[in-house]
Design an enzyme around this catalytic site. Structure first.
Site, PDB file in Angstrom:
ATOM      1  CB  THR A 156      26.094   6.555 -39.533  1.00 18.89           C
ATOM      2  OG1 THR A 156      27.285   5.819 -39.589  1.00 18.89           O
ATOM      3  CG2 THR A 156      24.966   5.609 -39.150  1.00 18.89           C
ATOM      4  CE  LYS A 163      21.076   8.319 -37.340  1.00 17.74           C
ATOM      5  NZ  LYS A 163      22.209   7.319 -37.523  1.00 17.74           N
ATOM      6  CD  GLU A 165      28.753   8.038 -32.343  1.00 19.66           C
ATOM      7  OE1 GLU A 165      27.703   7.427 -32.562  1.00 19.66           O
ATOM      8  OE2 GLU A 165      29.880   7.559 -32.513  1.00 19.66           O
ATOM      9  CG  ASN A 215      31.553   5.034 -31.207  1.00 13.35           C
ATOM     10  OD1 ASN A 215      30.559   4.582 -31.761  1.00 13.35           O
ATOM     11  ND2 ASN A 215      31.913   6.302 -31.280  1.00 13.35           N
ATOM     12  CB  THR A 261      21.271   6.460 -33.657  1.00 11.34           C
ATOM     13  OG1 THR A 261      22.136   7.269 -34.430  1.00 11.34           O
ATOM     14  CG2 THR A 261      20.358   5.674 -34.567  1.00 11.34           C
TER      15      THR A 261
END
Lengths: 414, 414
Positions: free
Chosen positions: A202, A191, A287, A409, A164
């Site tokens: 996640t 992932k 991220e 985000n 993702t």
């Protein structure tokens, strides 16, 4: 682990990844020579023969529908043939239709493979609250099954299709030599980037092995491996509704691994080591991350205290922004240790930043700012917290908080 | 509350704020007509006569030396004359010398006022791990004491001198009419912006009142007020080592407030209401904040569950970046509710964003994106989470996570 790792290295596994147009509306525009995470969105990993399966799942009370379905299938204790994963959509919080969609997708795969839908696990990751574009997905399933291959190039497509906000693929493998000199293989792919915090993240992790391992032992070894690896990664303290790590053991190497044997020990250590490699990759690819930060605690009075402290420091936005700014603001580490909930004498704490002592007996040391600056400019940063209260330790991997974390985000859904 | 609030509104209090050159090296460069938080760094609030005092402190196991000193003085049960606060340096984690420095500063103030050092409370806020520039501070104390005044203009200087990364002063006041028609006054001021999370925050709050209230009742009323206000503000989930809220009651109105009386009820409600006003100011002025977000939970099975949920949502970086991006990614709210640790049926949850229903029975609703966009563009955003499990509720104030939060905290020390 090297880049040449791929999920189908163990005997008797095939994989594939295709685009259902969820990440990229018009597959006609896709450059087929550039199999990137930007357009592949449906992955499939299958075993030629029914395989034992074990799984570990998110502790979030809210669970995605694809995940809930997989949990119920794995708990049944039956062997499985494979797992289908879609990215871009979490298939979560959409009501009864979410489970029906997962069932339909599994039965389409089963149809192609000539097995039952119960033998196909489902996983979804992405935005929560939107219904899966189930027609889009079922339409590409025949091609997905048709294209299954053990070839490295095709196997990598499965990894790309799971990604993702990941920026790099995460694949590992190992060839184990058992006590009698025979070999078994393990491979894994995952992932995960944001919304990552213990129990789980996640993240979706899939392992394959050609060893022959009973479900009970497989579950035990997976749980052990996860508890000290994936459950010790924190990107932002958020825990998603879709996380799972599964391992499929199809026995195609002809080697049986028995509980309590030396081989079980060898396998268990390898699985933990591969999990650790992926865990580090997850934190490093957090991220917007620019740093991989390892928080180590030793000398805690209890295992729980040690865990509280590594968790507290790893999720502190103030520590994480200071790492991003490469500012040796070590008082923030002391602060996060202090509010962790762990019990200790604040006047006994020592803290090292890399090899540089920055706190002794709870007091800030005058340290060499140039040396601190050099340490903070490395990509991998190690923080050691020594409590001198007891014998327990723990460790957690995290990353820094950057402008890009906010950017990614603030606009993820759109 | 209006801007004309100031800490010396109650009878018999004086205040002042000066620069010791900690925020700004050369006070000669200071524009005296512009009393901003950028150069004032030492504040003093005193009562003309000994006052009852009550305090509530950070739950962090690591405590600053100035704070530790104040806790021991307040626990002695004796009345006090005042409190001196410095910003820019937390006086924390520097060892025994930290307490000696705080003692020295208190005795210099006591000398000026003609009281004992035990009657002077100390508070420090700023960077952790550097020794206080104690000579700089003691040098300005005579002028600080000399300049004490009940005048509004001078009283505001005390507030400016407490501010660190705050962008606006936070002052409140109220005039209460007691049961017999007589009046007492309460005023309060606070600093706090980042490292703010329940129990407590990097905040210092000071209240003054001219009511005559015994220590026991005062402590009880302060604790009640804090538990539903300051302990319900989260900026980043970090809890500092220096936080305190104190209230001094000097009795100069001539009105005694007795435990269990109607007046105690009136006073307690006013103190809670003023604390709530400041709590909202703190969240709204969170570091880099562009939004004030109020998270409300109702229908929880227990008070603990309600608190777990508001805390979980209020500290979720993923929710906070989505608010910054004004992205109606409500699945992240569901996710944070799910991992809060509270017990509930995920298929019974309703969520409203402002007046817009976005989840019903645990399922995402198709909502009007334009209306959501309008709500998310407001400065004040309300999120309601309804569990339908029981009768308990809670509420927490937070702010969004912005680029500026990262910027401010990536370089705070330097």
């Amino acid at each position: 682990m090297e880049n040449e790792s791929f999920i189908t290295m163990p005997k008797g596994f095939k994989a594939n990844g295709v685009s259902a147009g969820m990440k990229c509306e018009d597959p006609a525009n896709i450059n087929k020579d550039d199999p990137k995470s930007s357009y592949l969105d449906v992955a499939l990993v299958v075993s030629d023969v029914p395989a034992s399966i074990a799984g570990v799942y998110t502790s979030n009370l809210v669970k995605g529908h694809s995940l809930e379905r997989t949990i119920s299938k794995i708990s049944s204790g039956n062997k499985v043939r494979g797992i289908i994963v879609n990215s871009k959509n979490a298939n979560a919080c959409v009501g009864a239709v979410g489970r029906e969609d997962a069932d339909l997708i599994a039965s389409k795969v089963a149809e192609g493979l000539g097995c039952t839908a119960d033998e196909i696990m489902t996983a979804s990751t992405g935005v929560i609250g939107d219904r899966l574009p189930v027609e889009k997905i079922t339409k590409v399933i025949p091609g997905l099954v048709e294209g299954l291959s053990a070839e490295e190039e095709t196997a990598h497509l499965a990894e790309y299709a799971m990604m993702t906000t990941d920026t790099v693929p995460k694949e590992v493998s190992a060839v184990l030599t058992l006590a009698d000199g025979s070999e078994v293989k393990i491979a894994g792919m995952a992932k995960g980037s944001g919304m990552i915090h213990p129990n789980l993240a996640t993240m979706i992790g899939i392992f394959t092995t050609d060893a022959d391992i009973d479900k009970g032992l497989l579950q035990k070894m997976l749980k052990d491996a996860v508890s000290h690896t994936f459950n010790r990664v924190s990107v932002d303290g958020d825990t998603s509704v879709c996380d799972m790590v599964v391992i499929m053991a199809n026995g195609q190497s002809g080697q049986k691994i028995e509980e309590g044997s030396e081989d079980a020990q060898i396998f268990s250590e390898a699985l933990t080591s591969l999990s650790l490699d992926i865990a580090r990759m997850l934190a490093s690819d957090g991220e917007g991350a620019t740093k991989l930060i390892e928080i180590e605690v030793s000398g805690a009075a209890s295992a729980e205290d040690a865990k509280l402290i590594v968790t507290s420091v790893a999720r502190s936005p103030l520590c994480k922004t200071a790492f991003f700014g490469m500012d040796a603001n070590c008082g923030r580490i002391m602060t996060a240790v202090g509010y962790s909930g762990a019990k200790f004498d604040p006047y006994k704490i020592d803290i090292d930043l890399g090899d540089l002592p920055v706190y002794r007996d709870g007091c800030a040391l005058p340290f060499d700012e140039e040396e601190a600056d050099r340490i903070l400019h490395e990509h991998d940063i190690n923080v050691k917290i020594m409590l001198h209260e007891g014998e327990y330790g723990d460790r957690m991997f995290t990353c820094d908080f950057s402008y890009d974390y906010v950017k990614i985000n603030g606009s993820y859904r759109s």
